[in-house]
Design a protein around this motif. Structure first.
Motif, PDB file in Angstrom:
ATOM      1  N   ARG A   1       0.684  -1.119   0.080  1.00  0.00           N
ATOM      2  CA  ARG A   1      -0.046   0.150   0.036  1.00  0.00           C
ATOM      3  C   ARG A   1       0.798   1.301   0.098  1.00  0.00           C
ATOM      4  NH1 ARG A   1      -5.520   0.708   1.680  1.00  0.00           N
ATOM      5  NH2 ARG A   1      -5.994   2.993   2.101  1.00  0.00           N
ATOM      6  N   TYR A   2       0.488   2.190  -0.886  1.00  0.00           N
ATOM      7  CA  TYR A   2       1.153   3.565  -0.810  1.00  0.00           C
ATOM      8  C   TYR A   2       0.057   4.518  -0.555  1.00  0.00           C
ATOM      9  CZ  TYR A   2       3.429   7.706  -3.031  1.00  0.00           C
ATOM     10  OH  TYR A   2       4.006   8.641  -3.059  1.00  0.00           O
ATOM     11  N   ASN A   3       0.462   5.668   0.286  1.00  0.00           N
ATOM     12  CA  ASN A   3      -0.568   6.795   0.441  1.00  0.00           C
ATOM     13  C   ASN A   3       0.440   7.978   0.316  1.00  0.00           C
ATOM     14  OD1 ASN A   3      -1.698   4.128   2.108  1.00  0.00           O
ATOM     15  ND2 ASN A   3      -2.983   5.690   2.126  1.00  0.00           N
ATOM     16  N   TYR A   4      -0.253   9.205  -0.278  1.00  0.00           N
ATOM     17  CA  TYR A   4       0.363  10.258  -0.418  1.00  0.00           C
ATOM     18  C   TYR A   4      -0.482  11.178  -0.243  1.00  0.00           C
ATOM     19  CZ  TYR A   4       2.454  14.189  -2.919  1.00  0.00           C
ATOM     20  OH  TYR A   4       2.967  15.204  -3.481  1.00  0.00           O
ATOM     21  N   VAL A   5      -0.420  11.902   0.812  1.00  0.00           N
ATOM     22  CA  VAL A   5      -1.244  13.254   1.289  1.00  0.00           C
ATOM     23  C   VAL A   5      -0.758  14.433   0.266  1.00  0.00           C
ATOM     24  CG1 VAL A   5      -1.846  14.944   2.918  1.00  0.00           C
ATOM     25  CG2 VAL A   5      -1.275  12.496   3.551  1.00  0.00           C
ATOM     26  N   THR A   6      -1.685  14.879  -0.503  1.00  0.00           N
ATOM     27  CA  THR A   6      -1.485  15.740  -1.607  1.00  0.00           C
ATOM     28  C   THR A   6      -1.654  17.386  -1.286  1.00  0.00           C
ATOM     29  OG1 THR A   6      -3.631  15.683  -2.345  1.00  0.00           O
ATOM     30  CG2 THR A   6      -1.919  14.075  -3.206  1.00  0.00           C
ATOM     31  N   ASP A   7      -2.192  17.421  -0.138  1.00  0.00           N
ATOM     32  CA  ASP A   7      -2.478  19.032   0.131  1.00  0.00           C
ATOM     33  C   ASP A   7      -2.672  19.262   1.377  1.00  0.00           C
ATOM     34  OD1 ASP A   7      -5.110  18.666   0.607  1.00  0.00           O
ATOM     35  OD2 ASP A   7      -5.812  18.863  -1.278  1.00  0.00           O
ATOM     36  N   GLU A   8      -2.756  20.431   2.138  1.00  0.00           N
ATOM     37  CA  GLU A   8      -2.691  20.726   3.523  1.00  0.00           C
ATOM     38  C   GLU A   8      -4.068  20.452   4.002  1.00  0.00           C
ATOM     39  OE1 GLU A   8      -4.033  25.455   3.019  1.00  0.00           O
ATOM     40  OE2 GLU A   8      -2.212  24.732   4.109  1.00  0.00           O
ATOM     41  N   ASN A   9      -5.293  20.137   3.211  1.00  0.00           N
ATOM     42  CA  ASN A   9      -6.326  19.749   3.640  1.00  0.00           C
ATOM     43  C   ASN A   9      -6.591  18.126   3.989  1.00  0.00           C
ATOM     44  OD1 ASN A   9      -7.731  22.405   3.457  1.00  0.00           O
ATOM     45  ND2 ASN A   9      -8.042  21.860   1.321  1.00  0.00           N
ATOM     46  N   GLY A  10      -5.396  17.397   3.699  1.00  0.00           N
ATOM     47  CA  GLY A  10      -5.372  16.109   3.838  1.00  0.00           C
ATOM     48  C   GLY A  10      -6.006  15.244   2.606  1.00  0.00           C
TER      49      GLY A  10
ATOM     50  N   GLN B   1      -6.130  -1.438  -6.362  1.00  0.00           N
ATOM     51  CA  GLN B   1      -7.213  -0.300  -6.554  1.00  0.00           C
ATOM     52  C   GLN B   1      -6.241   0.918  -6.377  1.00  0.00           C
ATOM     53  OE1 GLN B   1     -10.918  -0.230  -4.226  1.00  0.00           O
ATOM     54  NE2 GLN B   1     -10.001   1.154  -2.894  1.00  0.00           N
ATOM     55  N   ILE B   2      -6.732   1.776  -7.269  1.00  0.00           N
ATOM     56  CA  ILE B   2      -6.114   3.278  -7.139  1.00  0.00           C
ATOM     57  C   ILE B   2      -7.274   4.181  -6.822  1.00  0.00           C
ATOM     58  CG2 ILE B   2      -4.755   4.932  -8.207  1.00  0.00           C
ATOM     59  CD1 ILE B   2      -3.684   2.838 -10.102  1.00  0.00           C
ATOM     60  N   SER B   3      -7.139   4.896  -5.688  1.00  0.00           N
ATOM     61  CA  SER B   3      -8.099   5.912  -5.287  1.00  0.00           C
ATOM     62  C   SER B   3      -7.556   7.262  -4.887  1.00  0.00           C
ATOM     63  CB  SER B   3      -8.832   5.274  -4.314  1.00  0.00           C
ATOM     64  OG  SER B   3      -8.236   5.216  -3.052  1.00  0.00           O
ATOM     65  N   TYR B   4      -8.497   8.110  -5.047  1.00  0.00           N
ATOM     66  CA  TYR B   4      -8.245   9.534  -4.696  1.00  0.00           C
ATOM     67  C   TYR B   4      -9.122  10.239  -3.769  1.00  0.00           C
ATOM     68  CZ  TYR B   4      -6.253  14.296  -4.693  1.00  0.00           C
ATOM     69  OH  TYR B   4      -6.032  15.715  -4.232  1.00  0.00           O
TER      70      TYR B   4
ATOM     71  N   GLU C   1      -5.816  12.755  -0.307  1.00  0.00           N
ATOM     72  CA  GLU C   1      -4.890  11.612  -0.274  1.00  0.00           C
ATOM     73  C   GLU C   1      -4.933  10.779  -1.511  1.00  0.00           C
ATOM     74  OE1 GLU C   1      -3.317   8.730   3.118  1.00  0.00           O
ATOM     75  OE2 GLU C   1      -5.356   8.469   2.925  1.00  0.00           O
ATOM     76  N   LEU C   2      -3.833  10.199  -2.034  1.00  0.00           N
ATOM     77  CA  LEU C   2      -3.814   9.296  -3.307  1.00  0.00           C
ATOM     78  C   LEU C   2      -3.479   7.889  -2.451  1.00  0.00           C
ATOM     79  CD1 LEU C   2      -4.060   8.431  -6.107  1.00  0.00           C
ATOM     80  CD2 LEU C   2      -1.448   9.063  -5.868  1.00  0.00           C
ATOM     81  N   ALA C   3      -4.095   6.808  -2.891  1.00  0.00           N
ATOM     82  CA  ALA C   3      -3.712   5.507  -2.314  1.00  0.00           C
ATOM     83  C   ALA C   3      -3.703   4.450  -3.476  1.00  0.00           C
ATOM     84  CB  ALA C   3      -5.090   5.148  -1.320  1.00  0.00           C
ATOM     85  N   VAL C   4      -2.895   3.792  -3.282  1.00  0.00           N
ATOM     86  CA  VAL C   4      -2.572   2.517  -4.262  1.00  0.00           C
ATOM     87  C   VAL C   4      -2.369   1.568  -3.467  1.00  0.00           C
ATOM     88  CG1 VAL C   4      -1.200   1.791  -6.265  1.00  0.00           C
ATOM     89  CG2 VAL C   4      -1.317   4.249  -5.789  1.00  0.00           C
ATOM     90  N   VAL C   5      -3.301   0.443  -3.755  1.00  0.00           N
ATOM     91  CA  VAL C   5      -3.169  -0.877  -3.171  1.00  0.00           C
ATOM     92  C   VAL C   5      -2.950  -2.056  -4.025  1.00  0.00           C
ATOM     93  CG1 VAL C   5      -4.162  -2.341  -1.440  1.00  0.00           C
ATOM     94  CG2 VAL C   5      -4.639  -0.030  -1.152  1.00  0.00           C
ATOM     95  N   ALA C   6      -2.174  -3.072  -3.664  1.00  0.00           N
ATOM     96  CA  ALA C   6      -1.957  -4.216  -4.644  1.00  0.00           C
ATOM     97  C   ALA C   6      -2.198  -5.388  -3.486  1.00  0.00           C
ATOM     98  CB  ALA C   6      -0.692  -4.135  -5.417  1.00  0.00           C
TER      99      ALA C   6
END
Length: 773
Positions: free
Chosen positions: A358-367, A413-416, A369-374
Motif C-alpha cells: 500500500r502506498y499513501n500520499y497526502v497531496t495538500d494541506e486539507n489532507g 485499486q487506485i483511489s483519490y 490523499e492518493l492511495a494505491v493498493v495491490a
C-alpha cells in the motif's frame, strides 16, 4: 479618529466572521500523523463562552459551523498534547500541529462520549476504555453498538460482516481477531453498509480496526496461552498467541502469531423419511476432529516523507485436521429393519498466502490523499475422503475420493480522496480483481476431473460526502463487471456468465439534537453476490453413504437492494430497520437421487426472489459505576419464492445481552448470552437455541500478568427439520458444549518511557462533551 478606525475594523471583522459560517482544518502530531478525537472548540471573547465544538475524524479533519459575530478564539486540545489556540479571523487554520507533552499520557480514562456518528455508521475511541480489559478483539466487538455474535460469527444488525480491515489491511478470516489484545485497539469504525469503494459483492457491514501506535522508539508485546476442558470430552483445545509492535524512527512494525491445537466435537442424530416409499433411516453420528491451525501476519509501515507512507503486509496460515465421522444407521422399510455402520475419514489441509502493498500520499494541506493498493492471495486446499462400510446389505469395503484446488486472486485499486476546505469530500478510483481456481477431483468410482474456473471484476467508483447544517450525507456509484467462467475437463459443457451493472449507494445523517444525543440515519445500497466456484462444480462430495453435495454450473449471481434506517436516542437507545429485496437468490435444494431412491443430495439453485424486513432494538446502559450492559432484541420477516417452495412472513426473534463488570482497576468479569426461539426459514424449521457464557480476569505484577477463566455454562443445541414433497429430514445437535477455559497472558513494553495515568474527568473536556459523537 483612531478610536473610530478601531471600531470600524472590529465591525468589519465581525461582518467577515458572520459571512464565513464554516471553519475547517486538520490536526496532526509532530510526525505528521493525524490526531483523531481531538477536541476543537470555538469560544467567544472576552468571556470565553463556548459557541460550538466538535472532534476530529480518523484523518484528523474537522469542520465547524457558526453564525457568531464578534471576536472569538479556536482552541484545539487532546490528552497527551499541548493545547493550541488560534484566531479564526485570520483565515482558515489549515494544518494544525500539536506537540506531545514530555510525559505523554498513553492510557487515559475520561467521562466524555467516545462515539462519533457519521452517515451510515460510527467510530469509537477505545483509548483507556475499561471494557477492553480481559478480552481479545473478537470478544470486544460484541460490546460495541449494533454488533452481536451468533454461532461464533460476528454480525452487525443481524447481517453478516462484509469485510474487516486491520490497520488498513483487509483480513480474510475472523480468527485473526482472536490473536489481538483488545487493549491494543485505538479505534473501531463501523459502516452498517459498505460504500462504493468496496466490491459490489460486499453487502454486509464494514469494520475498520486501528491499533495503537507506539511512541517513537517504543515497543509493546504480549504472550498468551490457554487450555479448554469439556466435562464430557476432556481437554479439547490449547492455544498460544504472540503479538508485538515496535516503532523506530520512520518504521513501524506489527506481528501477530496464533497457534491452536483443538478437537472439534459433534454428536448428531439424524432422521430421514422417504414419503413415497415409506422408508425411514435413523442415524447417530459421532464427529471427532483433531486439528492444528497456525497463522502469522507481519505488517510494516515506513514514512517515506512527511506526506508519503509505504506499507506492506505478509500473511500465512495453515490448517490441518483429521475429522472422523462414525455413523450408525438403522434403515426401516415396510417389511424389515437393517443395521449398518460406516466410518468416514475426511482429512484436509489448507494453506493460505497473502501479500499486500500500500502506498499513501497526502497531496495538500486539507489532507487529500492518493492511495494505491495491490493484493495477492493464494489458497491451497486438499480434501480426502475414506469411507468404510459394514452392514447386513453391504459388503465390507473401503471407498476413497479426494479434492484438490488452488485459488489465486490478484487485486489492485487506485483511489483519490479529495478534501475541500468546506468540509466536503470526493473519493474516486478504479479497481480490478482476477480470480482463477484449478481443480483436481477424483470420486469413489475413480473418475478423475480437472476443471477450472475463472472470474474477473473490473470497476470504477465515485463517492461524494458533504454537510449542510445538521445534515451529513454521502452518495456513491460503482460500475462493475462480474464475469465467471467454468470449464470442465473435456470442455464440452463450459459455462460463462458476464454482467456489467450499476451499484449505487447513499447515506444520510441528521443530528436532531446533538446535545441530547438524538439522531436519524438512512442508507441505501445495491449489491451482487459472488458465486463460490465450489457451488458450480458438478463434482459429487459424499458426506456419508446416504447423502452427497453437488454443484450447479447454471447458477446466476443474485442481486439485492437494501435500505436501512436508524434512530438514536440519548446516545443509549438505538432503533434500526432493514429492508432487502433480492432477485435470483441461491438456496440449497434437498432431493432424492433418481438412480438410488435411498440416497439424498443437496444442490444450490436460483430462486425467483426473496424479501427481508428486520428490526433491531438496542440499549446501552451503565446501571452502576462498575457495571456496563448492552441488550439487543431483533425481529425479522422473510419471504421467498422458488420452484420448491413459496413462503411469506416467516418471522424470527433473537435476543442477546453483554455485561461487563469492573471490580477494581485490574479485575473484572463478563456475562453474555442469547436466546433464539423456534423459527421457519424457507422449507426448514430451526428449533429453539440458547446459550450463556462468562469470564473473570485478574491482573498481577503491575498489570503485566493476566489470569483469565472463561466458561460456557450451558447451551441448547440446534435442531433443523427439512420438509419437502418427497422427504422429511431432521438434524439434531446433541453435543454437550459446556467448557472451562483458563489462560495466562504476559504483557511487556519498553523503549521510550511512558507514564500511565487514570483521569476521571477534565473540566475543559467535559465542557464540550455534548458536541462529541
Amino acid at each position: 479618529m483612531r478610536t473610530f478606525q478601531s471600531m470600524l475594523i472590529f465591525l468589519l471583522s465581525g461582518m467577515v466572521w458572520s459571512l464565513s459560517a464554516q471553519i475547517t482544518g486538520r490536526v496532526v502530531d509532530t510526525q505528521n500523523q493525524p490526531v483523531e478525537f481531538a477536541n476543537v472548540a470555538l469560544y467567544g471573547l472576552p468571556d470565553t463562552t463556548l459557541i460550538t465544538g466538535t472532534i476530529t475524524d480518523s484523518e484528523g479533519k474537522f469542520i465547524l459551523s457558526s453564525t457568531h459575530s464578534g471576536q472569538s478564539i479556536l482552541r484545539i486540545s487532546m490528552l497527551g498534547y499541548e493545547t493550541k489556540e488560534i484566531d479564526p479571523s485570520k483565515g482558515e487554520p489549515g494544518t494544525i500541529v500539536l506537540n506531545a507533552i514530555a510525559q505523554q499520557l498513553e492510557d487515559v480514562v475520561v467521562t466524555a462520549r467516545r462515539i462519533k456518528r457519521s452517515p451510515g455508521g460510527y467510530a469509537v475511541n477505545l483509548q483507556g476504555e475499561q471494557t477492553t480489559q480481559g478480552k481479545q478483539a473478537n470478544e470486544l466487538l460484541p460490546f460495541l453498538p449494533g454488533i452481536t455474535t451468533e454461532n461464533g460469527l460476528l454480525k452487525v444488525l443481524g447481517q453478516n460482516i462484509g469485510v474487516i480491515y486491520l490497520d488498513g489491511i483487509r483480513i480474510k478470516d475472523q480468527k485473526e481477531l482472536a490473536a489481538i489484545p483488545a487493549e491494543q485497539i485505538q479505534t473501531v469504525q463501523v459502516d452498517y453498509l459498505a460504500g462504493s469503494e468496496e466490491f459490489a459483492s460486499i453487502k454486509g457491514a464494514l469494520i475498520r480496526i486501528q491499533l495503537k501506535k507506539q511512541p517513537q522508539g517504543g515497543y509493546y508485546g504480549q504472550l498468551s496461552g490457554g487450555a479448554t476442558f469439556m466435562s464430557k470430552y476432556g481437554f479439547t483445545d490449547d492455544h498460544l498467541t504472540s503479538t508485538y509492535s515496535y516503532r523506530y524512527k520512520k518504521l513501524s512494525l506489527y506481528n501477530s502469531l496464533y497457534y491452536n491445537d483443538s478437537k472439534a466435537i459433534g454428536d448428531i442424530e439424524n432422521q430421514t423419511l422417504f414419503l413415497q416409499s415409506g422408508t425411514k433411516i435413523n442415524t447417530v453420528e459421532q464427529y471427532r476432529s483433531q486439528g492444528r491451525y497456525i497463522h502469522d501476519r507481519l505488517s510494516l509501515t515506513y514514512d517515506l516523507t512527511e506526506n508519503q507512507t509505504l506499507g506492506a503486509s505478509f500473511f500465512v496460515s495453515t490448517h490441518h485436521a483429521k475429522p472422523t465421522n462414525d455413523v450408525r444407521s438403522e434403515t426401516i422399510t415396510t417389511d424389515r429393519k437393517t443395521l449398518s455402520r460406516s466410518t468416514v475419514e475426511t482429512p484436509y489441509d489448507y494453506l493460505r498466502y497473502q501479500a499486500t502493498a500500500r502506498y499513501n500520499y497526502v497531496t495538500d494541506e486539507n489532507g487529500s490523499e492518493l492511495a494505491v493498493v495491490a493484493d495477492y492471495l493464494q489458497n491451497n486446499e486438499e480434501d480426502r475422503m475414506k469411507t468404510s462400510i459394514l452392514g447386513e446389505e453391504y459388503a465390507a469395503g473401503i471407498t476413497e475420493s479426494r479434492s484438490r484446488q488452488i485459488t489465486r486472486m490478484m487485486e489492485t485499486q487506485i483511489s483519490y480522496d479529495k478534501l475541500f476546505t468546506s468540509g466536503n469530500a470526493l473519493n474516486t478510483g478504479v479497481s480490478y480483481r482476477l480470480i482463477r481456481t484449478d481443480y483436481d477431483l477424483r470420486d469413489f468410482r475413480n473418475i478423475t476431473e480437472k476443471p477450472e474456473a475463472r472470474g474477473q471484476m473490473p470497476a470504477v467508483f465515485s463517492e461524494f460526502k458533504g454537510q449542510i447544517n445538521n445534515f451529513q450525507y454521502g452518495i456513491g456509484l460503482r460500475v462493475q463487471q462480474n464475469r465467471i467462467e467454468y470449464h470442465p475437463s473435456d470442455r464440452t459443457a463450459s459455462s460463462k456468465h458476464s454482467d456489467w451493472d450499476l451499484y449505487p449507494s447513499a447515506d444520510l445523517l441528521y443530528m436532531i439534537n446533538p446535545d441530547q444525543g438524538h439522531l436519524f440515519m438512512l442508507s441505501y445500497k445495491r449489491s451482487v453476490d459472488e458465486i463460490p466456484y465450489s457451488a458450480i462444480s458438478p463434482y459429487r462430495k459424499y458426506e456419508s453413504e446416504h447423502s452427497y453435495l453437488r454443484g450447479n454450473p447454471d447458477l446466476i449471481a443474485p442481486k439485492q437492494s437494501m435500505v436501512m434506517a436508524g434512530l438514536e436516542l440519548f446516545d443509549k437507545v438505538s432503533i434500526s430497520g432493514i429492508y432487502m429485496y433480492g432477485r435470483n437468490p441461491i438456496y440449497h435444494s434437498t432431493r432424492v437421487d433418481p438412480e438410488n431412491p435411498q440416497l439424498t443430495y443437496m444442490m444450490p439453485k436460483n430462486g425467483h426472489h426473496e424479501t427481508l424486513l428486520g428490526i433491531n432494538l438496542e440499549t446501552r446502559l451503565q446501571p452502576t459505576s462498575w457495571w456496563k450492559l448492552k441488550a439487543n432484541a431483533m425481529y425479522s420477516l422473510y419471504g421467498s419464492e422458488t420452484e420448491d417452495f413459496k413462503v411469506s412472513n416467516q418471522s424470527k426473534y433473537y435476543f442477546s445481552m453483554n455485561n461487563h463488570f469492573t471490580f477494581s482497576k485490574n479485575a473484572g468479569a463478563t456475562l453474555e448470552g442469547y436466546y433464539e426461539p423456534t423459527f421457519t426459514f424457507t422449507n426448514e424449521r430451526y428449533r429453539t437455541v440458547y446459550e450463556m457464557s462468562g469470564s473473570v480476569y485478574k491482573k498481577f505484577f503491575n498489570d503485566k500478568l493476566e489470569c483469565r477463566l472463561k466458561c460456557k455454562f450451558f447451551r441448547k443445541g440446534r435442531v433443523i427439520e427439512t420438509d419437502t414433497p418427497k422427504l422429511w429430514k431432521s438434524y439434531a445437535n446433541q453435543t454437550n458444549e459446556q467448557y472451562l477455559q483458563i489462560s495466562l497472558s504476559y504483557s511487556f513494553r519498553g523503549g521510550k518511557k511512558v507514564s500511565v495515568k487514570q483521569t476521571e474527568s477534565l473540566q475543559e473536556y467535559n465542557k464540550i462533551e455534548s458536541f462529541q459523537r
